[in-house]
Structures are given as structure tokens and as C-alpha cells.
Motif scaffolding. Structure first.
Motif, PDB file in Angstrom:
ATOM      1  N   HIS A   1      37.299  52.322  58.037  1.00 58.20           N
ATOM      2  CA  HIS A   1      38.312  52.021  59.048  1.00 58.20           C
ATOM      3  C   HIS A   1      39.330  53.154  59.180  1.00 58.20           C
ATOM      4  CE1 HIS A   1      40.789  49.510  61.597  1.00 58.20           C
ATOM      5  NE2 HIS A   1      41.827  49.761  60.829  1.00 58.20           N
ATOM      6  N   CYS A   2      39.964  53.532  58.067  1.00 60.01           N
ATOM      7  CA  CYS A   2      41.031  54.533  58.129  1.00 60.01           C
ATOM      8  C   CYS A   2      40.634  55.859  57.482  1.00 60.01           C
ATOM      9  CB  CYS A   2      42.300  54.004  57.452  1.00 60.01           C
ATOM     10  SG  CYS A   2      42.178  53.901  55.661  1.00 60.01           S
ATOM     11  N   GLY A   3      39.519  55.884  56.750  1.00 59.31           N
ATOM     12  CA  GLY A   3      39.110  57.126  56.097  1.00 59.31           C
ATOM     13  C   GLY A   3      39.770  57.335  54.749  1.00 59.31           C
ATOM     14  N   GLY A   4      40.620  56.388  54.324  1.00 59.61           N
ATOM     15  CA  GLY A   4      41.280  56.497  53.023  1.00 59.61           C
ATOM     16  C   GLY A   4      40.277  56.444  51.871  1.00 59.61           C
ATOM     17  N   THR A   5      40.687  56.962  50.732  1.00 61.55           N
ATOM     18  CA  THR A   5      39.827  56.972  49.554  1.00 61.55           C
ATOM     19  C   THR A   5      40.100  55.735  48.708  1.00 61.55           C
ATOM     20  OG1 THR A   5      39.836  59.379  49.519  1.00 61.55           O
ATOM     21  CG2 THR A   5      39.222  58.264  47.463  1.00 61.55           C
ATOM     22  N   TYR A   6      39.070  55.071  48.252  1.00 67.67           N
ATOM     23  CA  TYR A   6      39.268  53.999  47.279  1.00 67.67           C
ATOM     24  C   TYR A   6      38.150  54.056  46.248  1.00 67.67           C
ATOM     25  CZ  TYR A   6      35.651  51.354  49.757  1.00 67.67           C
ATOM     26  OH  TYR A   6      34.473  50.968  50.318  1.00 67.67           O
ATOM     27  N   LEU A   7      38.370  53.397  45.125  1.00 69.39           N
ATOM     28  CA  LEU A   7      37.396  53.417  44.047  1.00 69.39           C
ATOM     29  C   LEU A   7      36.643  52.097  44.035  1.00 69.39           C
ATOM     30  CD1 LEU A   7      39.619  55.100  41.316  1.00 69.39           C
ATOM     31  CD2 LEU A   7      37.977  56.166  42.864  1.00 69.39           C
ATOM     32  N   ALA A   8      35.334  52.179  43.825  1.00 76.20           N
ATOM     33  CA  ALA A   8      34.449  51.031  43.981  1.00 76.20           C
ATOM     34  C   ALA A   8      34.851  49.844  43.102  1.00 76.20           C
ATOM     35  CB  ALA A   8      33.017  51.446  43.679  1.00 76.20           C
ATOM     36  N   TYR A   9      35.441  50.101  41.941  1.00 71.39           N
ATOM     37  CA  TYR A   9      35.740  48.997  41.028  1.00 71.39           C
ATOM     38  C   TYR A   9      37.133  48.406  41.256  1.00 71.39           C
ATOM     39  CZ  TYR A   9      37.926  52.880  38.557  1.00 71.39           C
ATOM     40  OH  TYR A   9      38.688  53.975  38.243  1.00 71.39           O
ATOM     41  N   ARG A  10      37.876  48.957  42.226  1.00 72.35           N
ATOM     42  CA  ARG A  10      39.244  48.486  42.466  1.00 72.35           C
ATOM     43  C   ARG A  10      39.274  47.418  43.557  1.00 72.35           C
ATOM     44  NH1 ARG A  10      43.372  52.683  41.779  1.00 72.35           N
ATOM     45  NH2 ARG A  10      43.347  53.216  39.584  1.00 72.35           N
ATOM     46  N   GLY A  11      38.417  46.429  43.494  1.00 73.52           N
ATOM     47  CA  GLY A  11      38.430  45.355  44.477  1.00 73.52           C
ATOM     48  C   GLY A  11      37.724  45.747  45.752  1.00 73.52           C
ATOM     49  N   THR A  12      37.792  44.883  46.757  1.00 71.31           N
ATOM     50  CA  THR A  12      37.004  45.090  47.963  1.00 71.31           C
ATOM     51  C   THR A  12      37.876  45.381  49.180  1.00 71.31           C
ATOM     52  OG1 THR A  12      37.012  42.718  48.355  1.00 71.31           O
ATOM     53  CG2 THR A  12      35.121  43.610  47.163  1.00 71.31           C
ATOM     54  N   ARG A  13      39.157  45.697  48.950  1.00 67.74           N
ATOM     55  CA  ARG A  13      40.021  46.047  50.069  1.00 67.74           C
ATOM     56  C   ARG A  13      40.472  47.496  49.949  1.00 67.74           C
ATOM     57  NH1 ARG A  13      41.755  42.368  53.601  1.00 67.74           N
ATOM     58  NH2 ARG A  13      41.304  40.205  53.116  1.00 67.74           N
ATOM     59  N   CYS A  14      40.504  48.181  51.092  1.00 65.39           N
ATOM     60  CA  CYS A  14      41.010  49.548  51.132  1.00 65.39           C
ATOM     61  C   CYS A  14      42.485  49.516  50.754  1.00 65.39           C
ATOM     62  CB  CYS A  14      40.828  50.122  52.531  1.00 65.39           C
ATOM     63  SG  CYS A  14      41.687  51.694  52.770  1.00 65.39           S
ATOM     64  N   ARG A  15      42.876  50.404  49.847  1.00 67.62           N
ATOM     65  CA  ARG A  15      44.271  50.404  49.399  1.00 67.62           C
ATOM     66  C   ARG A  15      45.195  51.083  50.406  1.00 67.62           C
ATOM     67  NH1 ARG A  15      44.823  49.439  43.902  1.00 67.62           N
ATOM     68  NH2 ARG A  15      46.485  50.939  43.568  1.00 67.62           N
ATOM     69  N   THR A  16      44.613  51.801  51.328  1.00 70.05           N
ATOM     70  CA  THR A  16      45.443  52.502  52.318  1.00 70.05           C
ATOM     71  C   THR A  16      45.770  51.605  53.511  1.00 70.05           C
ATOM     72  OG1 THR A  16      44.384  54.567  51.668  1.00 70.05           O
ATOM     73  CG2 THR A  16      45.610  54.598  53.732  1.00 70.05           C
ATOM     74  N   CYS A  17      44.755  50.934  54.073  1.00 70.41           N
ATOM     75  CA  CYS A  17      44.990  50.154  55.286  1.00 70.41           C
ATOM     76  C   CYS A  17      44.792  48.649  55.073  1.00 70.41           C
ATOM     77  CB  CYS A  17      44.089  50.648  56.420  1.00 70.41           C
ATOM     78  SG  CYS A  17      42.350  50.253  56.176  1.00 70.41           S
TER      79      CYS A  17
END
Ligand SMILES: [Zn+2]
Length: 108
Positions: free
Chosen positions: A88-104
């Protein structure tokens, strides 16, 4: 594993600079295309620091050399597959940190 002080320090510094700069870029940038190029380079540079230390004998090993190489390569692959980019926003997230993008906050 500890590193001895040797004449190889400029090489470690260079690799560390590439790795740190690349990782910072991947964390900050929302440019997915650029990150797909930068992350493998930063990842390779980071793990090369360890492999370089292993093969030059700069590093004092507590495990056998082949085992350490396997661990380092496995960790490189794991790192590569853990870092994901939000569609959606192109932000970086880590696979094990839940299922929501931390940026958007988008479900990913
Ligand atoms: Zn997002």
C-alpha cells in the motif's frame, strides 16, 4: 566470536558502512524498487563482515568453520525473507511483527 585488531580494519569499516547505510535506507525509504536492490547489497555486506573475519582468521571461532558459514548463510537468507515491503505505502515491515504495516496501518 571476537575480532583481532589487524590491517583489515578498513575493509571491515567499508563493509559496515555499506551495511549500515543500506539498512538505514531500507528502514526509511518507501521506494520498493530501490529497496529490492539495496537490501541484498546491505545484507551481503553485513554477512560478509563475518565471513571475511572467518576466512582471514581475524575472528576467534568457538564453533567449526563450516558450521559457522552455514549459520551465516542461513541467517542471510532468513533476513532477506523477513524484510517485507507494504504493498500500500511501500513502507518496510518485518514478517514476524504482526500482519499490519507499521507505517500506514494497512493489513498486509
Ligand atoms: Zn503501509
Amino acid at each position: 566470536m571476537t575480532l583481532a585488531q589487524t590491517g583489515h580494519m578498513p575493509i571491515y569499516s567499508l563493509l559496515f558502512g555499506i551495511a549500515a547505510g543500506g539498512i538505514a535506507f531500507v528502514l526509511i525509504s518507501r521506494n520498493r524498487r530501490a529497496k529490492r536492490i539495496v537490501l541484498p547489497i546491505a545484507n551481503a555486506a553485513f554477512h560478509s563482515i563475518i565471513l571475511f573475519g572467518v576466512f582471514t582468521g581475524d575472528a576467534t571461532l568457538r564453533v567449526s568453520r563450516p558450521l559457522l558459514v552455514v549459520i551465516v548463510l542461513a541467517n542471510a537468507v532468513l533476513t532477506q525473507s523477513t524484510v517485507l515491503y507494504c504493498g500500500h505505502c511501500g513502507g518496510t515491515y518485518l514478517a514476524y511483527r504482526g500482519t499490519r504495516c507499521r507505517t500506514c496501518g494497512e493489513q498486509v
